[in-house]
Motif scaffolding. Structure first.
Motif, mmCIF file in Angstrom:
data_model
loop_
_atom_site.group_PDB
_atom_site.id
_atom_site.type_symbol
_atom_site.label_atom_id
_atom_site.label_comp_id
_atom_site.label_asym_id
_atom_site.label_seq_id
_atom_site.Cartn_x
_atom_site.Cartn_y
_atom_site.Cartn_z
ATOM 1 N N VAL A 89 -12.597 5.288 9.494
ATOM 2 C CA VAL A 89 -11.147 5.113 9.562
ATOM 3 C C VAL A 89 -10.500 6.450 9.217
ATOM 4 O O VAL A 89 -10.823 7.069 8.198
ATOM 5 N N VAL A 90 -9.596 6.911 10.081
ATOM 6 C CA VAL A 90 -8.808 8.119 9.822
ATOM 7 C C VAL A 90 -7.378 7.675 9.571
ATOM 8 O O VAL A 90 -6.723 7.131 10.461
ATOM 9 N N ASP A 91 -6.901 7.885 8.356
ATOM 10 C CA ASP A 91 -5.574 7.412 7.960
ATOM 11 C C ASP A 91 -4.614 8.591 7.916
ATOM 12 O O ASP A 91 -4.655 9.418 7.005
ATOM 13 N N LEU A 92 -3.709 8.647 8.911
ATOM 14 C CA LEU A 92 -2.781 9.770 9.039
ATOM 15 C C LEU A 92 -1.398 9.465 8.493
ATOM 16 O O LEU A 92 -0.555 10.370 8.443
ATOM 17 N N VAL A 93 -1.135 8.220 8.103
ATOM 18 C CA VAL A 93 0.233 7.851 7.726
ATOM 19 C C VAL A 93 0.251 7.003 6.458
ATOM 20 O O VAL A 93 0.862 5.942 6.417
ATOM 21 N N CYS A 94 -0.379 7.493 5.405
ATOM 22 C CA CYS A 94 -0.358 6.795 4.120
ATOM 23 C C CYS A 94 0.395 7.662 3.119
ATOM 24 O O CYS A 94 0.055 8.840 2.929
ATOM 25 N N PHE A 95 1.402 7.087 2.451
ATOM 26 C CA PHE A 95 2.292 7.894 1.628
ATOM 27 C C PHE A 95 2.409 7.435 0.178
ATOM 28 O O PHE A 95 3.091 8.080 -0.611
ATOM 29 N N THR A 96 1.771 6.321 -0.182
ATOM 30 C CA THR A 96 1.860 5.850 -1.564
ATOM 31 C C THR A 96 0.476 5.483 -2.080
ATOM 32 O O THR A 96 -0.409 5.075 -1.327
ATOM 33 N N LEU A 97 0.328 5.617 -3.386
ATOM 34 C CA LEU A 97 -0.942 5.266 -4.014
ATOM 35 C C LEU A 97 -1.248 3.785 -3.829
ATOM 36 O O LEU A 97 -2.402 3.407 -3.600
ATOM 37 N N ASP A 98 -0.244 2.930 -3.913
ATOM 38 C CA ASP A 98 -0.474 1.493 -3.738
ATOM 39 C C ASP A 98 -1.047 1.193 -2.365
ATOM 40 O O ASP A 98 -1.987 0.389 -2.228
ATOM 41 N N SER A 99 -0.478 1.809 -1.327
ATOM 42 C CA SER A 99 -0.953 1.579 0.033
ATOM 43 C C SER A 99 -2.386 2.075 0.203
ATOM 44 O O SER A 99 -3.236 1.394 0.792
ATOM 45 N N ALA A 100 -2.667 3.273 -0.327
ATOM 46 C CA ALA A 100 -4.015 3.843 -0.212
ATOM 47 C C ALA A 100 -5.030 3.003 -0.973
ATOM 48 O O ALA A 100 -6.143 2.759 -0.488
ATOM 49 N N THR A 101 -4.662 2.565 -2.161
ATOM 50 C CA THR A 101 -5.582 1.774 -2.980
ATOM 51 C C THR A 101 -5.914 0.444 -2.317
ATOM 52 O O THR A 101 -7.072 -0.001 -2.306
ATOM 53 N N ALA A 102 -4.888 -0.193 -1.746
ATOM 54 C CA ALA A 102 -5.118 -1.476 -1.084
ATOM 55 C C ALA A 102 -6.090 -1.324 0.081
ATOM 56 O O ALA A 102 -6.976 -2.168 0.287
ATOM 57 N N LEU A 103 -5.948 -0.243 0.831
ATOM 58 C CA LEU A 103 -6.844 -0.024 1.963
ATOM 59 C C LEU A 103 -8.265 0.252 1.487
ATOM 60 O O LEU A 103 -9.234 -0.293 2.035
ATOM 61 N N VAL A 104 -8.402 1.088 0.474
ATOM 62 C CA VAL A 104 -9.732 1.397 -0.057
ATOM 63 C C VAL A 104 -10.427 0.136 -0.544
ATOM 64 O O VAL A 104 -11.613 -0.109 -0.248
ATOM 65 N N GLU A 105 -9.711 -0.681 -1.287
ATOM 66 C CA GLU A 105 -10.334 -1.885 -1.840
ATOM 67 C C GLU A 105 -10.764 -2.856 -0.750
ATOM 68 O O GLU A 105 -11.801 -3.521 -0.875
ATOM 69 N N ARG A 106 -10.012 -2.913 0.329
ATOM 70 C CA ARG A 106 -10.388 -3.822 1.428
ATOM 71 C C ARG A 106 -11.551 -3.270 2.242
ATOM 72 O O ARG A 106 -12.381 -4.043 2.757
ATOM 73 N N LEU A 107 -11.628 -1.948 2.371
ATOM 74 C CA LEU A 107 -12.661 -1.353 3.220
ATOM 75 C C LEU A 107 -13.958 -1.050 2.470
ATOM 76 O O LEU A 107 -14.974 -0.757 3.100
ATOM 77 N N ARG A 108 -13.923 -1.094 1.160
ATOM 78 C CA ARG A 108 -15.119 -0.819 0.365
ATOM 79 C C ARG A 108 -16.251 -1.755 0.782
ATOM 80 O O ARG A 108 -16.107 -2.971 0.814
ATOM 81 N N GLY A 109 -17.364 -1.168 1.166
ATOM 82 C CA GLY A 109 -18.508 -1.948 1.611
ATOM 83 C C GLY A 109 -18.448 -2.380 3.061
ATOM 84 O O GLY A 109 -19.400 -2.972 3.577
ATOM 85 N N GLU A 110 -17.323 -2.069 3.745
ATOM 86 C CA GLU A 110 -17.134 -2.496 5.132
ATOM 87 C C GLU A 110 -17.329 -1.357 6.132
ATOM 88 O O GLU A 110 -17.721 -1.593 7.271
ATOM 89 N N ILE A 111 -17.007 -0.116 5.728
ATOM 90 C CA ILE A 111 -17.072 1.013 6.654
ATOM 91 C C ILE A 111 -17.857 2.154 6.018
ATOM 92 O O ILE A 111 -18.128 2.154 4.819
#
Length: 323
Positions: A75-97
């Motif tokens: 996953v290449v994330d080009l439009v993430c601007f807040t820690l909350d948004s980044a953290t939510a994505l990391v937690e969902r993708l952990r172990g998936e990608i």
């Protein structure tokens, strides 16, 4: 590999998505669908488009599920601007990608007190945008160091490319600056005139992202600055730009108080935000680890953008380019 690019229709994605297709990857672009890429390329015919409003889906807690549901390898994330948004994505993708590559910003560093700035020698960020970008980069490094999701963050300077206005010689998007320089008229310059800006062509940024994808093991848990080989200061930038029109820059030093008095507030504020940081950064780490090899010096990147704007009738100047 299957690569999902979040925000792939923007500045970096315009060049990155075709690069990934040419490299043989299956590419899925998630965007709001409000505009197409800035430069046409036949590779877009092979890209799957997914329309999504990230801000809304982040609020609903659904965006991570959308990304994971596409079963990406990267996953290449080009439009993430807040820690909350980044953290939510990391937690969902952990172990998936296998790899998350994030786009940060050189504004993760504050006003320069030592040059060039490396990934580890910048001052603390100022302003909410830079603070959030710095927090995200630190969180990503900690995530990978702790044995979680493999992440990489890349931090571009002032991105330049055909189809949008570049940060100009006074550190703003004020179109009047270009007319003034093209006419050889006096230009009021705030501060000392030696404040630095560090641009980078969007395709050079895309090259760095592509190499981070290719060199996952080397890039794992790392952060990289991605800028042009050199930086421009205000006086040099203005003189180069005036020369493109066969003019000599006539620069009038003024105080910031005077500059704010004669400049539209939004442009004066943008100038302050860019110039008081006065940043020049090193790309040695990106060169060594990723093999990053930028093709554009900053003035060449800006000239390409200005030429396109003039050709498209989107920038008013006093005379034709002679460069």
């Amino acid at each position: 590999m299957r690569v999902v690019v979040i925000g792939g229709s923007g500045h970096i994605g315009t060049f990155l998505v075709p690069r990934l297709v040419r490299a043989g990857h299956e590419v899925i672009n998630i965007s709001r669908g409000t505009h197409t890429a800035y430069v046409e390329a036949p590779e877009w015919q092979h890209v799957r488009q997914v329309i999504a409003d990230r801000e809304q889906e982040d609020r609903e807690g659904a965006f991570g599920d959308r990304v994971a549901g596409l079963a990406p390898d990267v996953v290449v994330d080009l439009v993430c601007f807040t820690l909350d948004s980044a953290t939510a994505l990391v937690e969902r993708l952990r172990g998936e990608i296998g790899h998350l590559v994030h786009c940060g910003s050189v504004w993760r560093h504050g006003p320069a007190d030592r040059l060039p700035i490396s990934e580890s020698t910048g001052t603390p960020p100022v302003g909410e945008y830079g603070i959030q970008k710095d927090r995200i980069a630190r969180m990503l490094k900690q995530e990978t160091a702790a044995g979680g999701l493999v992440t990489t963050s890349l931090h571009p300077g002032h991105i330049v490319g055909p189809g949008w206005h570049p940060i100009g010689p006074l550190g703003s998007l004020d179109p009047a600056v270009w007319y003034t320089l093209s006419a050889g008229q006096p230009l009021k310059v705030p501060g000392s005139g030696v404040e630095l800006m560090h641009h980078v062509h969007a395709d050079d940024v895309a090259q760095a992202f592509e190499r981070a994808v290719e060199r996952r093991d080397a890039a794992a848990g790392e952060d990289f600055t991605v800028v042009a080989p050199t930086a421009l200061n205000v006086r040099g930038y203005a003189r180069i730009a005036a020369g493109w029109f066969g003019r000599t820059a006539s620069l009038e030093p003024v105080s910031w108080e005077e500059f704010r008095r004669v400049t539209a507030p939004e442009h004066a504020e943008a100038s302050w935000e860019h110039l008081h940081r006065s940043q020049c950064l090193t790309i040695e780490k990106a060169r060594t680890v990723l093999g990053y090899a930028p093709r554009y010096e900053p003035e060449a990147a800006v000239l390409e953008a200005v030429r396109r704007l003039i050709d498209d009738g989107e920038l008013k100047v006093a005379g034709a380019l002679s460069a």
